[in-house]
Scaffold this motif. Structure first.
Motif, mmCIF file in Angstrom:
data_model
loop_
_atom_site.group_PDB
_atom_site.id
_atom_site.type_symbol
_atom_site.label_atom_id
_atom_site.label_comp_id
_atom_site.label_asym_id
_atom_site.label_seq_id
_atom_site.Cartn_x
_atom_site.Cartn_y
_atom_site.Cartn_z
ATOM 1 N N GLY A 6 0.818 -1.208 0.000
ATOM 2 C CA GLY A 6 0.000 0.000 0.000
ATOM 3 C C GLY A 6 0.851 1.257 0.000
ATOM 4 O O GLY A 6 1.779 1.389 0.806
ATOM 5 N N PHE A 7 0.538 2.191 -0.903
ATOM 6 C CA PHE A 7 1.219 3.488 -0.942
ATOM 7 C C PHE A 7 0.196 4.602 -0.728
ATOM 8 O O PHE A 7 -0.536 4.569 0.250
ATOM 9 C CB PHE A 7 1.989 3.643 -2.259
ATOM 10 C CG PHE A 7 3.102 2.642 -2.420
ATOM 11 C CD1 PHE A 7 4.143 2.606 -1.496
ATOM 12 C CD2 PHE A 7 3.115 1.725 -3.464
ATOM 13 C CE1 PHE A 7 5.178 1.673 -1.610
ATOM 14 C CE2 PHE A 7 4.136 0.799 -3.588
ATOM 15 C CZ PHE A 7 5.167 0.768 -2.667
ATOM 16 N N GLY A 8 0.132 5.575 -1.626
ATOM 17 C CA GLY A 8 -0.799 6.677 -1.462
ATOM 18 C C GLY A 8 -1.943 6.599 -2.440
ATOM 19 O O GLY A 8 -2.519 5.532 -2.669
ATOM 20 N N ASP A 9 -2.244 7.737 -3.086
ATOM 21 C CA ASP A 9 -3.378 7.778 -4.010
ATOM 22 C C ASP A 9 -2.994 8.272 -5.402
ATOM 23 O O ASP A 9 -3.873 8.496 -6.234
ATOM 24 C CB ASP A 9 -4.487 8.663 -3.439
ATOM 25 C CG ASP A 9 -4.047 10.108 -3.229
ATOM 26 O OD1 ASP A 9 -2.881 10.434 -3.520
ATOM 27 O OD2 ASP A 9 -4.865 10.922 -2.765
ATOM 28 N N THR A 10 -1.681 8.451 -5.651
ATOM 29 C CA THR A 10 -1.229 9.010 -6.924
ATOM 30 C C THR A 10 -0.046 8.207 -7.438
ATOM 31 O O THR A 10 0.937 8.009 -6.707
ATOM 32 C CB THR A 10 -0.818 10.490 -6.752
ATOM 33 O OG1 THR A 10 -1.920 11.214 -6.198
ATOM 34 C CG2 THR A 10 -0.434 11.107 -8.086
ATOM 35 N N GLY B 127 2.761 7.253 4.276
ATOM 36 C CA GLY B 127 2.055 6.497 3.247
ATOM 37 C C GLY B 127 0.656 6.089 3.664
ATOM 38 O O GLY B 127 0.458 5.101 4.362
ATOM 39 N N ILE B 128 -0.356 6.864 3.242
ATOM 40 C CA ILE B 128 -1.755 6.603 3.586
ATOM 41 C C ILE B 128 -2.565 6.583 2.298
ATOM 42 O O ILE B 128 -2.791 7.627 1.684
ATOM 43 C CB ILE B 128 -2.306 7.684 4.543
ATOM 44 C CG1 ILE B 128 -1.504 7.711 5.840
ATOM 45 C CG2 ILE B 128 -3.787 7.448 4.838
ATOM 46 C CD1 ILE B 128 -1.898 8.832 6.791
ATOM 47 N N GLY B 129 -3.008 5.395 1.879
ATOM 48 C CA GLY B 129 -3.687 5.296 0.594
ATOM 49 C C GLY B 129 -4.829 4.305 0.585
ATOM 50 O O GLY B 129 -5.544 4.124 1.584
#
Length: 438
Positions: free
Chosen positions: A111-115, A128-130
């Motif tokens: 899991g990474f972010g949103d981009t 890292g919040i995605g």
């Protein structure tokens, strides 16, 4: 080495933020850790300010610097996936999209972010919040080891056994402790996945309903809820352009039949304006991006324990009254795997927060920037409850010690400052949300 007279200079110095136009004295582009050590020696000996960049997404403009050295790690592209052992070594110049696509070929994910275009270097050291945060935790919760070059030019292999203090600081310390050249991540099996975007009219009932469903759903669901002015996008009917909408981006790490138990109630809140949610490969959550897109915006970030009816009313009122062509209140329900990690296990200390909130407004001129900055700051003050808390990766101010303290509360800050004195006593790595040496 790229100088101002070189043809590649203008392209390489450009970052994502459209209002950042720095002109470094030189851009250094290492291909390995030894090159990074050499670059740091140049920075120490010359006394020139140093900026470290990978994806160039720093909202505070820390990826660039005037009359100094930009250490551009985008050529650190190694990626070694151990599908059997479910781990991967990735260079800090690899992007989240590149890593996710490669891991997805093995049915695996971190899991990474949103981009997708965000570089792993900046994203990981911030936290890292995605789209998998409730299922598998933050990116730093899946970090096993790093190769890092410290301010003295030494190359270290660091993990929880070899140097637990430095490894603790790197996991959330925001680039204050060295240039990480490689990350060793844990991978998770990720078979069935449902993701996409659901757009509905923004009413108090819809906003509250989406947040209630997303925050109480099984941990398989991670969502990013954007209350915003509808952009003039082709997938949004023209009559909705400019009106307030709820754009929910979600990822469900499980079978479609299980996801439907959540999607049904979500869709029932209001007739969707657009609905792209469907079974997909997780890598599809990171579609290609327009590299020429360089927005001019100001933002604020916080963690809150609740978004009650009064907060929802405040959000809708503020967004209605603002004249920015694009303005947004983004709310990310947290909890799940992220919250089960002890608060003192990493330099990221806000494990118990129920939501992360980002506020942003686009602006059109220098004077308008001042007005929009005042707006997002006032907006934040109306929503923030208790002791201020912030996520270092989304702090937009270039030099605001108060927001750094909000990112690192109490004993966390004290421990980081002591470790900074040990590993970077001259504060070579200061172009960041800085923690000065104690």
């Amino acid at each position: 080495m790229v100088r101002p007279s070189d043809s590649a200079y203008d392209e390489l110095r450009q970052v994502v933020a459209g209002d950042v136009d720095k002109r470094p004295a030189v851009i250094l582009r290492p291909v390995d850790a030894a090159d990074v050590a050499t670059a740091l020696a140049v920075a120490r000996e010359s006394g020139l300010p140093l900026a470290v960049r990978c994806g160039g997404h720093s909202g505070a403009g820390h990826s660039a610097v005037d009359d100094g050295i930009v250490l551009d790690v985008r050529n650190l592209k190694t990626l070694e996936i151990d599908a059997t052992g479910k781990t991967a070594w990735a260079g800090s110049g690899v992007t989240a999209g590149e890593y996710t696509a490669a891991a997805g070929e093995h049915g695996l994910a971190t899991g990474f972010g949103d981009t997708g275009s965000v570089g792993l270097g900046g994203l990981t050291v911030g936290g890292g919040i995605g789209f998998l945060v409730r299922k598998f935790g933050m990116t730093i919760d899946n970090l096993l080891a790093v190769e890092v070059v410290t301010a003295d030019g030494r190359i270290h292999q660091v993990d929880a056994e070899s140097d637990p203090d430095l490894f603790w600081a790197i996991r959330g310390g925001g680039g204050n402790f060295g240039v990480v050249t490689k990350f060793h991540y844990r991978l998770h099996e990720l078979g069935d996945f449902v993701g996409g975007m659901l757009i509905q009219p923004a009413t108090p009932e819809v906003v509250a309903g989406v947040l209630q469903i997303a925050s109480t759903a099984p941990e398989d669901l991670s969502a990013i809820v954007n209350v915003m002015a509808a952009p003039p996008a082709p997938f949004i009917p023209e009559e909705a352009h400019g009106k307030l909408i709820v754009m929910t981006l979600l990822g469900y790490a499980g079978p479609a039949a299980e996801a439907e138990k959540i999607l049904g109630p979500l869709r029932a809140l209001a007739t969707p304006i657009a609905d792209t949610i469907h079974p997909m490969a997780y890598a599809e959550m990171f579609p290609p991006e327009d590299a020429s897109y360089r927005p001019t915006a100001v933002g604020e970030n916080m963690f809150v324990d609740s978004v009650d009816d009064a907060a929802v009313e405040t959000i809708l009122k503020q967004l209605t009254e603002c004249d920015a062509p694009m303005r947004v209140a983004q709310i990310r329900p947290l909890g799940g795997a992220m919250a089960r990690i002890p608060a003192d296990a990493t330099a990221f200390a806000h494990r118990d927060a129920a939501y992360m909130v980002n506020l942003a407004a686009f602006y059109t001129s220098p004077a308008d920037r001042i007005a929009k900055h005042e707006w997002v700051t006032s907006f934040r003050d109306q929503l923030e409850t208790g002791t201020p808390r912030a996520y270092v990766g989304f702090v937009g101010d270039e030099d605001n010690p108060e927001r750094v303290r909000a990112a690192y509360p109490g004993a966390t800050y004290d421990r980081l400052a002591a470790l900074k004195r040990r590993h970077d006593p001259e504060n070579l790595f200061r172009r960041n949300q800085n923690i000065p040496p104690a």
